[in-house]
Scaffold this motif. Structure first.
Motif, mmCIF file in Angstrom:
data_model
loop_
_atom_site.group_PDB
_atom_site.id
_atom_site.type_symbol
_atom_site.label_atom_id
_atom_site.label_comp_id
_atom_site.label_asym_id
_atom_site.label_seq_id
_atom_site.Cartn_x
_atom_site.Cartn_y
_atom_site.Cartn_z
ATOM 1 N N CYS A 21 0.763 -1.262 -0.158
ATOM 2 C CA CYS A 21 -0.135 -0.018 0.113
ATOM 3 C C CYS A 21 0.819 1.187 0.074
ATOM 4 C CB CYS A 21 -0.814 0.019 1.136
ATOM 5 S SG CYS A 21 -2.348 -1.282 1.241
ATOM 6 N N HIS A 25 -0.050 5.204 -1.379
ATOM 7 C CA HIS A 25 -0.188 6.190 -0.408
ATOM 8 C C HIS A 25 0.698 7.478 -0.853
ATOM 9 C CE1 HIS A 25 -1.742 3.423 3.010
ATOM 10 N NE2 HIS A 25 -2.597 3.517 2.063
ATOM 11 N N ARG A 41 -7.130 1.564 1.321
ATOM 12 C CA ARG A 41 -7.772 2.379 2.212
ATOM 13 C C ARG A 41 -7.970 2.301 3.502
ATOM 14 N NH1 ARG A 41 -11.181 6.289 0.363
ATOM 15 N NH2 ARG A 41 -12.864 5.799 1.769
ATOM 16 N N TRP A 52 -4.717 10.217 1.753
ATOM 17 C CA TRP A 52 -5.157 9.052 0.763
ATOM 18 C C TRP A 52 -6.659 8.846 0.856
ATOM 19 C CZ3 TRP A 52 -3.755 7.333 -3.619
ATOM 20 C CH2 TRP A 52 -4.394 6.050 -4.096
ATOM 21 N N LEU A 53 -7.261 8.897 1.740
ATOM 22 C CA LEU A 53 -8.671 8.491 1.841
ATOM 23 C C LEU A 53 -9.554 9.381 0.988
ATOM 24 C CD1 LEU A 53 -8.702 7.367 5.544
ATOM 25 C CD2 LEU A 53 -9.127 5.908 3.622
ATOM 26 N N SER A 56 -8.697 8.855 -2.828
ATOM 27 C CA SER A 56 -9.063 7.554 -3.386
ATOM 28 C C SER A 56 -10.710 7.560 -3.366
ATOM 29 C CB SER A 56 -8.565 6.477 -2.634
ATOM 30 O OG SER A 56 -8.849 6.540 -1.459
ATOM 31 N N TRP A 57 -11.634 8.617 -2.937
ATOM 32 C CA TRP A 57 -12.780 8.776 -2.663
ATOM 33 C C TRP A 57 -13.375 9.356 -4.124
ATOM 34 C CZ3 TRP A 57 -14.115 9.086 3.079
ATOM 35 C CH2 TRP A 57 -15.413 8.909 3.266
ATOM 36 N N ARG A 62 -17.388 12.015 -2.076
ATOM 37 C CA ARG A 62 -16.327 12.220 -1.194
ATOM 38 C C ARG A 62 -16.705 13.534 -0.266
ATOM 39 N NH1 ARG A 62 -12.009 13.230 -4.933
ATOM 40 N NH2 ARG A 62 -12.952 15.147 -5.367
ATOM 41 N N TYR A 123 -11.754 4.157 -7.836
ATOM 42 C CA TYR A 123 -12.228 5.157 -6.539
ATOM 43 C C TYR A 123 -13.283 4.448 -5.602
ATOM 44 C CZ TYR A 123 -9.914 8.885 -9.287
ATOM 45 O OH TYR A 123 -9.070 9.845 -10.039
ATOM 46 N N TYR A 124 -13.252 4.760 -4.610
ATOM 47 C CA TYR A 124 -14.383 4.370 -3.604
ATOM 48 C C TYR A 124 -15.172 5.069 -3.758
ATOM 49 C CZ TYR A 124 -16.799 3.710 0.861
ATOM 50 O OH TYR A 124 -17.664 3.782 1.929
#
Length: 132
Positions: A21, A25, A41, A52-53, A56-57, A62, A123-124
């Motif tokens: 990871c 990051h 995540r 990073w959260l 990646s959202w 987001r 992406y989440y």
């Protein structure tokens, strides 16, 4: 002189963080699958990497900010991926159980998460909590 071992990745992949990871990051290598993004995540939660959260959202869901400074802060202690399902080229789901301790008490987050790939990056999007 004994060789130094690298710290294991919090996502429990069995790889060192620097090879798993860590590259996501620090922006060197984006995750190549929804599962890899979900693992990155989880590691970001465990390491307090709000940057990073948020990065990646997906922009459609987001939050504007993310405060990980809870008191008491959760201690993330384990991750188990239950399934990773590629719905089509750009959509996937990942079901997982993340274990943590909060104020000395063990707890679990069981979620079915949705992911989308845009411009080659995963992406989440969002997730649904699951009952155990």
């Amino acid at each position: 002189m004994p060789r130094k071992t690298q710290a294991p990745c919090p996502c429990e992949s069995g790889q060192p963080y620097a090879d798993c990871c860590g590259p996501a990051h620090d922006g060197r290598r984006p995750p190549t699958s929804a599962e890899a993004l979900m693992r990155s995540r989880y590691s970001a939660f465990a390491l307090g990497r709000a940057d990073w959260l948020l990065a990646s959202w997906h922009a459609s869901t987001r939050p504007a900010t993310l405060d990980l400074a809870e008191d008491p802060a959760p201690k993330w202690i384990g991750l188990r991926v239950l399934r990773h399902e590629q719905r089509d080229e750009n959509h996937a789901i990942v079901e997982f159980v993340a274990r943590y301790r909060l104020g000395g008490r063990a707890a679990r987050l069981h979620e079915l998460s949705r992911f989308v790939r845009e411009d080659g990056h995963w992406y989440y999007v969002d997730g649904d909590p699951r009952e155990d």
